[in-house]
Design an enzyme around this catalytic site. Structure first.
Site, PDB file in Angstrom:
ATOM      1  N   GLU A 147       0.804  -1.233   0.000  1.00 19.91           N
ATOM      2  CA  GLU A 147       0.000   0.000   0.000  1.00 19.91           C
ATOM      3  C   GLU A 147       0.828   1.270   0.000  1.00 19.91           C
ATOM      4  O   GLU A 147       0.567   2.186   0.780  1.00 19.91           O
ATOM      5  CB  GLU A 147      -0.967  -0.026   1.199  1.00 19.91           C
ATOM      6  CG  GLU A 147      -1.880  -1.232   1.183  1.00 19.91           C
ATOM      7  CD  GLU A 147      -2.793  -1.336   2.417  1.00 19.91           C
ATOM      8  OE1 GLU A 147      -2.764  -0.433   3.270  1.00 19.91           O
ATOM      9  OE2 GLU A 147      -3.535  -2.337   2.508  1.00 19.91           O
ATOM     10  N   ASN A 189       2.015  -5.200  -3.132  1.00 10.30           N
ATOM     11  CA  ASN A 189       0.607  -5.508  -2.819  1.00 10.30           C
ATOM     12  C   ASN A 189      -0.153  -4.211  -2.556  1.00 10.30           C
ATOM     13  O   ASN A 189       0.332  -3.339  -1.831  1.00 10.30           O
ATOM     14  CB  ASN A 189       0.607  -6.392  -1.549  1.00 10.30           C
ATOM     15  CG  ASN A 189      -0.739  -6.989  -1.222  1.00 10.30           C
ATOM     16  OD1 ASN A 189      -1.363  -7.624  -2.081  1.00 10.30           O
ATOM     17  ND2 ASN A 189      -1.204  -6.807   0.005  1.00 10.30           N
ATOM     18  N   HIS A 226     -10.566  -6.123  -2.264  1.00  5.74           N
ATOM     19  CA  HIS A 226     -11.635  -5.872  -1.281  1.00  5.74           C
ATOM     20  C   HIS A 226     -12.749  -5.166  -2.056  1.00  5.74           C
ATOM     21  O   HIS A 226     -12.650  -3.971  -2.333  1.00  5.74           O
ATOM     22  CB  HIS A 226     -11.128  -4.972  -0.141  1.00  5.74           C
ATOM     23  CG  HIS A 226     -10.073  -5.607   0.699  1.00  5.74           C
ATOM     24  ND1 HIS A 226     -10.325  -6.714   1.482  1.00  5.74           N
ATOM     25  CD2 HIS A 226      -8.763  -5.298   0.882  1.00  5.74           C
ATOM     26  CE1 HIS A 226      -9.207  -7.059   2.119  1.00  5.74           C
ATOM     27  NE2 HIS A 226      -8.241  -6.224   1.763  1.00  5.74           N
ATOM     28  N   GLU A 254      -6.311 -10.619  -1.044  1.00  7.11           N
ATOM     29  CA  GLU A 254      -7.111 -10.375   0.171  1.00  7.11           C
ATOM     30  C   GLU A 254      -8.593 -10.331  -0.179  1.00  7.11           C
ATOM     31  O   GLU A 254      -9.343  -9.508   0.354  1.00  7.11           O
ATOM     32  CB  GLU A 254      -6.681  -9.054   0.840  1.00  7.11           C
ATOM     33  CG  GLU A 254      -5.211  -8.988   1.174  1.00  7.11           C
ATOM     34  CD  GLU A 254      -4.798  -7.682   1.874  1.00  7.11           C
ATOM     35  OE1 GLU A 254      -5.684  -6.927   2.322  1.00  7.11           O
ATOM     36  OE2 GLU A 254      -3.590  -7.438   1.960  1.00  7.11           O
ATOM     37  N   ASP A 256     -12.394 -10.253  -0.607  1.00  8.17           N
ATOM     38  CA  ASP A 256     -13.681 -10.343   0.098  1.00  8.17           C
ATOM     39  C   ASP A 256     -14.658  -9.423  -0.628  1.00  8.17           C
ATOM     40  O   ASP A 256     -14.243  -8.451  -1.261  1.00  8.17           O
ATOM     41  CB  ASP A 256     -13.577 -10.045   1.602  1.00  8.17           C
ATOM     42  CG  ASP A 256     -12.842  -8.777   1.961  1.00  8.17           C
ATOM     43  OD1 ASP A 256     -12.695  -7.891   1.087  1.00  8.17           O
ATOM     44  OD2 ASP A 256     -12.410  -8.646   3.123  1.00  8.17           O
TER      45      ASP A 256
HETATM   46  O1  9MR Z   1      -7.476  -7.965   8.624  1.00 12.89           O
HETATM   47  C1  9MR Z   1      -6.534  -7.149   9.268  1.00 12.89           C
HETATM   48  C2  9MR Z   1      -7.109  -6.637  10.578  1.00 12.89           C
HETATM   49  O2  9MR Z   1      -7.238  -7.694  11.496  1.00 12.89           O
HETATM   50  C3  9MR Z   1      -6.213  -5.559  11.147  1.00 12.89           C
HETATM   51  O3  9MR Z   1      -6.821  -4.987  12.279  1.00 12.89           O
HETATM   52  C4  9MR Z   1      -5.960  -4.511  10.092  1.00 12.89           C
HETATM   53  C5  9MR Z   1      -5.050  -3.430  10.647  1.00 12.89           C
HETATM   54  O4  9MR Z   1      -4.738  -2.470   9.696  1.00 12.89           O
HETATM   55  O5  9MR Z   1      -5.365  -5.088   8.969  1.00 12.89           O
HETATM   56  C6  9MR Z   1      -6.212  -6.004   8.339  1.00 12.89           C
HETATM   57  O6  9MR Z   1      -5.620  -6.502   7.172  1.00 12.89           O
HETATM   58  C7  9MR Z   1      -5.320  -5.532   6.172  1.00 12.89           C
HETATM   59  C8  9MR Z   1      -4.123  -6.058   5.405  1.00 12.89           C
HETATM   60  O7  9MR Z   1      -3.062  -6.329   6.272  1.00 12.89           O
HETATM   61  C9  9MR Z   1      -3.672  -5.071   4.350  1.00 12.89           C
HETATM   62  N1  9MR Z   1      -4.756  -4.698   3.469  1.00 12.89           N
HETATM   63  C10 9MR Z   1      -5.996  -4.290   4.126  1.00 12.89           C
HETATM   64  C11 9MR Z   1      -6.438  -5.361   5.131  1.00 12.89           C
HETATM   65  C12 9MR Z   1      -7.785  -5.024   5.706  1.00 12.89           C
HETATM   66  O8  9MR Z   1      -7.720  -3.847   6.457  1.00 12.89           O
END
Ligand code: 9MR
Length: 449
Positions: A147, A189, A226, A254, A256
Site C-alpha cells: 500500500e 501488494n 476488497h 485479500e 472479500d
Molecule cells: O485484517 C486485518 C485486521 O485484522 C487488522 O486490524 C488490520 C489493521 O490495519 O489489517 C487487516 O488486514 C489488512 C491487510 O493487512 C492489508 N490490506 C488491508 C487489510 C484489511 O484492512
C-alpha cells in the site's frame, strides 16, 4: 455385481468438471493455489482449523508478520505468533505468503519517529533482513511493500518511508529482499488497483514497468480485491493481463466481497482463471465472523462455518481456465554475455546442484509438488533432477521443467529460461500428480552442467 463395479469405477474417475471437491484441490488442477488469511489465536478453534485444512493450501498470516508484531522495539524481534502459523502450514501441506515487510500501517511508533535517512534505511533493511532470514525457505511469496500508493493518485502516499527516504525506498526494499532470500517471490501488494483506468492502477503499473526495465527485482503484484457488493470492475481481467504482460505473476491476495454474491465471486475468480500468470487467490478470512469487515458478511463460510452459496460459485469457477504458468523467481543475468568463444566442450568441473522436494497440496487421488533446485558454489547453465517414485505416483502436468518418466523413474530437466543459475541461486518447478494414498517423499539426485 457388474453394476457395482461400474459404479465404483465411476467414483474413482471423476470427470474434469467434478475433479475436486475443495477450493485448494480445485485450484491445483490448473496449477493455482487457493488461500486464506489466518489468525494464530484461532488455530485452536476446531471449526476454524477443520475448514482451513480441508479447503486451503496457501496461508497469509492476517497480522502476525507485520512490523508492529515482529519488531515492536528496535532490534528486538518476535516471530512467535507467525511461527505458530508457519508450523501449522508445514504440518498440513500448506504454503505461505509473507505479509508484510514495509507498510505505513501497523508500524510501531519508534519507526515513524525516525527523521534521519541513514538511520531509517538501515532500520528498514535490517527489518527485512532479519524477518526474511528467520522465515527463509518457508515463504512462497513476500508482500515486500504494501500500500505505498496514494488513493486516487499516481503518486506514492505520505509515510515515514516516503517522507524520509524518498521515492527510492520501494526499490531499496525489493533489492534488499532479493539478496536475503533469492528463492522467494517478491510482490508489491495494494488495494484499489483492480480497475485499469484508475490513476492508482496506472501509478503502480508504471512503477512495475520501470522496475522491470531497470532490473529491479520484482516477481509479482498482489491485488487485494476488497470489493463492494457488485464485485470486481469489468476491466479486472484486463488489468491482470496487462500487469502479467510486464513479466510478473499476479495474485488476488485479500479477496472479500460485501454480501458475497455468487455472481460477483465467480466473476472475480474467472478473471484470474483466464490469465495464465494469475497464480492463485487468497480470501481474507474463513468465516464471516473472522472478517475485518464482518458487518458486510463478505466471505465464503457463514459464522457457523457452513458453506455459503458463493462457495459453490467459486468452486465451479475454479473448474475451468488456462493452466497457470509459474516462471522462475531468479532474474536472468542482465550482463552482456562474453564475446570470447567458450571451449568446445565446456568443463563442468565444480558445477553442482541440490534439489529439495515438497508436497504442496494433497487430495484424494492426487497431489501437487514443488521442487527447488539450487546451484552449488559455482554458476551452472543446466540441471537435471532424477528420482524414483516408491508408491506408484505418476505425473500428469508439470511447469518450469521438462519431465520424462519411465516406470517409476522420473527425469526433470530445466527449460530454456531456468537452466542458468548463479552460484547459490535457486529456481523452482512443480507438477500435479496422481497417487493412490501413500505418497512418500522421494530422494532426489541433482546434476549440473
Ligand atoms: O485484517 C486485518 C485486521 O485484522 C487488522 O486490524 C488490520 C489493521 O490495519 O489489517 C487487516 O488486514 C489488512 C491487510 O493487512 C492489508 N490490506 C488491508 C487489510 C484489511 O484492512
Amino acid at each position: 455385481m457388474a453394476i457395482l463395479a461400474v459404479a465404483a469405477a465411476a467414483l474413482l474417475m471423476p470427470s474434469p468438471a467434478q475433479a475436486a471437491s475443495t477450493l485448494g484441490a480445485q485450484a491445483a488442477v490448473t496449477g493455482r493455489y487457493f488461500g486464506t488469511a489466518v489468525a494464530a489465536n484461532k488455530l485452536s478453534d476446531t471449526t476454524y482449523s477443520t475448514i482451513l485444512d480441508r479447503e486451503f493450501n496457501m496461508i497469509t498470516p492476517e497480522n502476525e508478520m507485520k512490523w508492529q508484531t515482529t519488531e515492536p522495539s528496535r532490534g528486538s524481534f518476535n516471530f512467535g505468533p507467525a511461527d505458530q502459523i508457519v508450523s501449522h502450514a508445514n504440518s498440513h501441506g500448506q504454503r505461505m505468503r509473507g505479509h508484510t515487510l514495509v507498510w505505513h500501517s501497523q508500524l510501531p511508533s519508534w519507526v515513524s519517529a525516525i527523521t534521519d535517512a541513514n538511520t531509517l534505511r538501515s532500520v528498514m533493511d535490517n527489518h527485512i533482513t532479519q524477518e526474511m532470514t528467520h522465515f527463509k525457505g518457508k515463504i512462497y511469496a513476500w508482500d515486500v511493500v504494501n500500500e505505498a500508493f496514494a488513493d486516487g493518485s499516481t503518486q506514492h502516499r505520505s509515510s515515514v518511508f516516503q517522507n524520509v527516504l524518498g521515492n527510492g525506498f520501494i526499490e531499496e526494499a525489493f533489492r534488499t529482499a532479493r539478496s536475503v532470500d533469492p528463492a522467494a517471490k517478491l510482490c508489491y501488494n495494494d488495494y484499489n488497483i483492480e480497475n485499469w483506468s484508475d490513476a492508482k492502477t496506472q501509478g503502480v503499473y508504471s512503477m512495475v514497468r520501470d522496475f522491470k526495465s531497470r532490473g529491479v527485482p520484482i516477481d509479482c503484484v498482489g491485488f487485494q480485491s476488497h470489493f463492494g457488493s457488485g464485485g470486481p470492475p469489468s476491466s479486472f481481467q484486463t488489468t491482470l493481463s496487462n500487469f502479467a504482460a510486464l513479466g510478473v505473476d499476479v495474485q488476488l491476495t485479500e479477496l472479500d466481497i460485501a454480501q458475497a454474491s455468487g455472481t460477483a465471486y465467480a466473476n472475480t475468480v474467472r478473471a484470474c482463471m483466464n490469465v495464465s500468470r494469475c497464480t492463485g487467490i487468497t480470501v481474507w478470512g474463513i468465516r464471516d465472523s473472522d472478517s475485518w469487515r464482518s458487518g458486510d458478511s463478505p466471505l465464503l463460510f457463514d459464522s457457523s462455518g457452513n458453506k455459503k452459496s458463493a462457495y459453490n460459485s467459486v468452486l465451479q469457477a475454479l473448474g475451468s481456465g488456462t493452466p497457470a504458468s509459474n516462471p522462475p523467481t531468479t532474474t536472468p543475468p542482465t550482463t552482456t554475455p562474453p564475446t570470447t568463444r567458450p571451449p568446445s566442450s565446456p568443463p563442468t568441473g565444480g558445477r553442482s546442484c541440490s534439489a529439495t522436494y515438497s508436497v504442496t497440496g494433497q487430495w484424494q487421488g492426487g497431489f501437487q509438488a514443488a521442487v527447488t533446485v539450487t546451484a552449488g558454489s559455482s554458476a551452472i547453465s543446466s540441471w537435471t533432477v532424477t528420482w524414483q517414485f516408491a508408491n506408484g505416483q505418476t505425473i500428469t502436468q508439470a511447469w518450469n521443467a521438462t519431465i520424462t518418466s519411465s516406470g517409476s523413474a522420473v527425469t526433470a530437466r530445466n527449460v530454456s529460461y531456468n537452466g542458468s543459475l548463479g552460484a547459490g541461486a535457486s529456481t523452482q518447478f512443480g507438477f500435479l500428480g496422481s497417487s493412490n494414498g501413500t505418497n512418500n517423499t522421494p530422494s532426489l539426485t541433482c546434476s549440473a552442467g
